[in-house]
Scaffold this active site. Structure first.
Site, short mmCIF file in Angstrom:
data_model
loop_
_atom_site.label_atom_id
_atom_site.label_comp_id
_atom_site.label_asym_id
_atom_site.label_seq_id
_atom_site.Cartn_x
_atom_site.Cartn_y
_atom_site.Cartn_z
N CYS A 19 -3.71 -3.22 2.31
CA CYS A 19 -2.38 -3.08 1.75
C CYS A 19 -1.53 -2.18 2.63
CB CYS A 19 -2.44 -2.54 0.33
SG CYS A 19 -2.75 -3.82 -0.90
N HIS B 139 2.63 0.31 -1.42
CA HIS B 139 2.39 1.33 -2.43
C HIS B 139 2.43 2.73 -1.85
CE1 HIS B 139 -1.84 2.31 -1.28
NE2 HIS B 139 -1.89 1.04 -0.92
#
Length: 635
Positions: A551, A532
């Protein structure tokens, strides 16, 4: 107040929670969860009243829900590393290995039968042999030798054959493909040809026959899937261990004109594995030489304009470890250097270009990361260890990574997009910190989501938000977060933050401050990990980028989104410009390897080395040691 709130958002703008509660699994609610209506929970609700704005009943002394406000805060802990448990070795069932069928291939002759014939007595000694192996190897041995039509592989009459000698040589060379020869070590039986005792001889030969077959089968299995089970190393490893078809191996070995070549060809032949293999051979050939190791001793960072006696060693190191292009471009500076301690502009320029080549921040400041690169990184011995670990880990992934895929290498803090078998895009990434490690696994990219909501994981709700919410139940309302209990929207002030949070979901709406930035790239997995964007752009300037909650943050998210969608960056920008949360499926699923290699070849096939940021290589080494010890104690 605005500054305080934005600071709080930035502090929590960490992408993924990887942990689970000790009592029950934690679940990170995301937009996709909400679209699926995944709301049902088995535990009781944790709120006092679902109506937004209504006050929470307080017990004596103002405590929420009548509970002690000084009670210890719950904590969510992450996966852990294990003491490696080797696979179980079982005795091979040899009871059916006697009872030969007399055919043209199996002659029932005396135990001193002619070379090339298989004596029935010798065959019956197979039933008395003892060998232990893992379940797959045992099954293959029982299938081959349980069929009396199958000739012995490694014995001709009263002696071992050339096929056996070739196999033993191939097993002894296991180190060349990153395996340990000790795992497959076997001595040929010592038989006195002048005065053989037929019974002693045949027992030794048949024991050798089964032992060598077991070693060969284990070697073939290891070359394909690796020596160790990665899932037994830690909860951060997640692989479906490869199944290896061992059924035809002994027949193929028996029929092969060169069994050594047959065994050597079982190893992976991908460009990445071959580059690691070639590097390993080169380093082992050089290991133990008299090559002088350059030492650079700095007690603080050296900045342009500074002075240090270590400048001489810095120049010496760059002359030795700098690329040919670097040495050519700065030939005048290198030849003119006369041993000065001044960190002059010419040397600063040399260092900046070196840093740029090595993927470091090109600012001329010499810190520990630059020093490590200058001195050649690791010693030969530590590089060899990294290569052996990398070759093991490469076997956990598909041998053919595909013509189109994304590779994330956590120790390198980089992501690479490959298309048509070539690297077409690379970028810096931020991965999980040591306490919030990114998992090691592979998956498939399915979706790009624009203007995403951030579904706050339970680990962050409990470990980071809960202390603030107990002090100020309005905390999330003030930040603009959305709170739901059992799927119903509520004000954060109406939730009993002293109870269980299992039925509570928190999400951050799309905005310029959203922790996921403009987009996220999804490859659905049980660890809630994805790639992301991020509003925290400054992190990409750091050399050590293990800073997230697990992440993978991309320095160029629009470029990666365009690559996986097969479109342009301009089209991605148009999708973002709508301001609306929406998702687009990739035209075809793309493999993504969320990997962990401290040694790995770059696009030019040159092996690069990286710091073991999570200390995982040591656990692989311990698993190697445990495996070799277990295999060495077979009987």
């Amino acid at each position: 107040m605005t500054f305080v709130l934005k600071s709080a958002v930035s502090a929590m703008a960490l992408s993924c929670g990887l942990a689970v509660m000790s009592a029950a699994p934690a679940h990170a609610y995301t937009l996709m969860d909400m679209l699926r209506g995944d709301r049902q929970r088995t535990q009781s609700t944790i709120f006092m009243d679902q109506a937004p704005g209504r006050p929470v009943p307080r017990g004596p002394g103002g405590s929420l829900g009548g509970l002690d406000p000084e009670a210890p805060l719950p904590k969510v802990s992450g996966p852990r590393y294990y003491t490696y448990k080797t696979e179980t070795l079982q005795f091979v069932d040899t009871s059916k290995f006697a009872d030969p069928v007399v055919t043209g291939a199996v002659a029932d002759v005396s135990s001193s039968g002619d070379a090339g014939a298989e004596p029935a007595v010798q065959r019956r000694f197979l039933a008395q042999a003892k060998v232990r192996a893992n379940a797959d190897v045992a099954k293959a041995l029982e299938a081959y030798y349980g069929d009396s039509r199958n000739p012995l592989v490694w014995i001709d009459g009263s002696q071992i054959n050339e096929r056996a000698k070739s196999a033993l040589a191939a097993l002894a060379d296991a180190a060349s493909v990153g395996l340990d020869p000790a795992d497959y070590a076997l001595q040929a039986p010592n038989i006195d040809p002048a005065n053989p005792d037929p019974a002693v001889r045949d027992r030794a030969l048949t024991q050798f026959e089964l032992d060598l077959s077991a070693k060969v089968l284990a070697f073939v299995q290891d070359t394909v899937r690796g020596r160790i089970d990665p899932n037994k190393i830690s909860g951060y490893h997640d692989f479906q261990r490869k199944a290896v078809n061992l059924a035809p191996v002994l027949k193929l070995a028996r029929m092969s004109p060169d069994v050594g070549a047959y065994l050597a060809n079982r190893s992976p032949d991908s460009p990445q594995f071959l580059a690691l293999k070639a590097e390993l051979a080169k380093l082992r050939a050089a290991d133990g030489g008299s090559d002088e190791r350059i030492v650079i001793s700095l007690d603080r960072s050296l900045k342009p304009g500074d002075s240090s006696p270590e400048v001489a060693n810095i120049v010496k190191a760059l002359q030795k470890h700098g690329s040919e292009t670097l040495r050519t471009d700065h030939a005048a500076t290198l030849s003119a250097y006369a041993g000065s301690s001044d960190y002059s502009p010419d040397i600063v320029s040399l260092v900046e270009d070196f840093q740029k080549e090595r993927g470091l921040k090109s600012d001329g400041v010499i810190g520990q990361a630059t020093v490590r690169a200058m001195i050649g990184g690791d010693t030969n011995a530590s590089k060899i260890d990294k290569l052996v670990v990398a070759m093991e880990q490469a076997r956990w992934l598909p041998e053919d990574l595909g013509s189109r895929y994304v590779m994330i290498n956590q120790p390198a803090f980089m992501a690479y997009y490959h298309n048509d078998g070539k690297e077409q895009l690379s970028m810096r990434v931020v991965v999980g910190g040591k306490n919030n490690q990114t998992f090691f696994f592979d998956d498939e990219i399915e979706t790009v989501e624009f203007n995403p909501f951030w579904g706050v994981p339970q680990s962050i709700i409990i470990n980071e938000m809960l202390p603030k919410l107990r002090s100020d139940p309005n905390y999330l309302d003030q930040l603009g977060y959305e709170v739901e209990v059992n799927g119903h929207a509520v004000a954060s002030s109406s939730v009993d933050w002293y109870g269980s949070t299992d039925n509570v979901s928190v999400r951050q709406p799309p905005s310029s401050d959203n922790a996921l930035g403009e987009l996220k790239i999804l490859f659905p997995n049980s660890h809630a990990i994805y790639m992301h964007d991020t509003p925290s752009k400054s992190f990409f300037k750091r050399d050590m980028r293990a800073l997230s909650h697990g992440c993978v943050r991309l320095s160029e998210p629009r470029a990666m989104a365009a690559a996986v969608l097969g479109t342009t960056v301009d089209e991605v920008a148009k999708q973002i410009a709508t301001g609306q949360n929406h998702a687009i499926k990739v035209p075809q699923k793309i493999p993504v390897y969320v990997s962990y290699f401290t040694a790995w070849p770059n696009k030019d096939g040159v092996v690069e080395y990286f710091d073991d940021v999570y200390g995982r290589d040591a656990y692989v080494d311990k698993a190697f040691d445990a495996t070799t010890k277990a295999r060495g104690a077979q009987i």
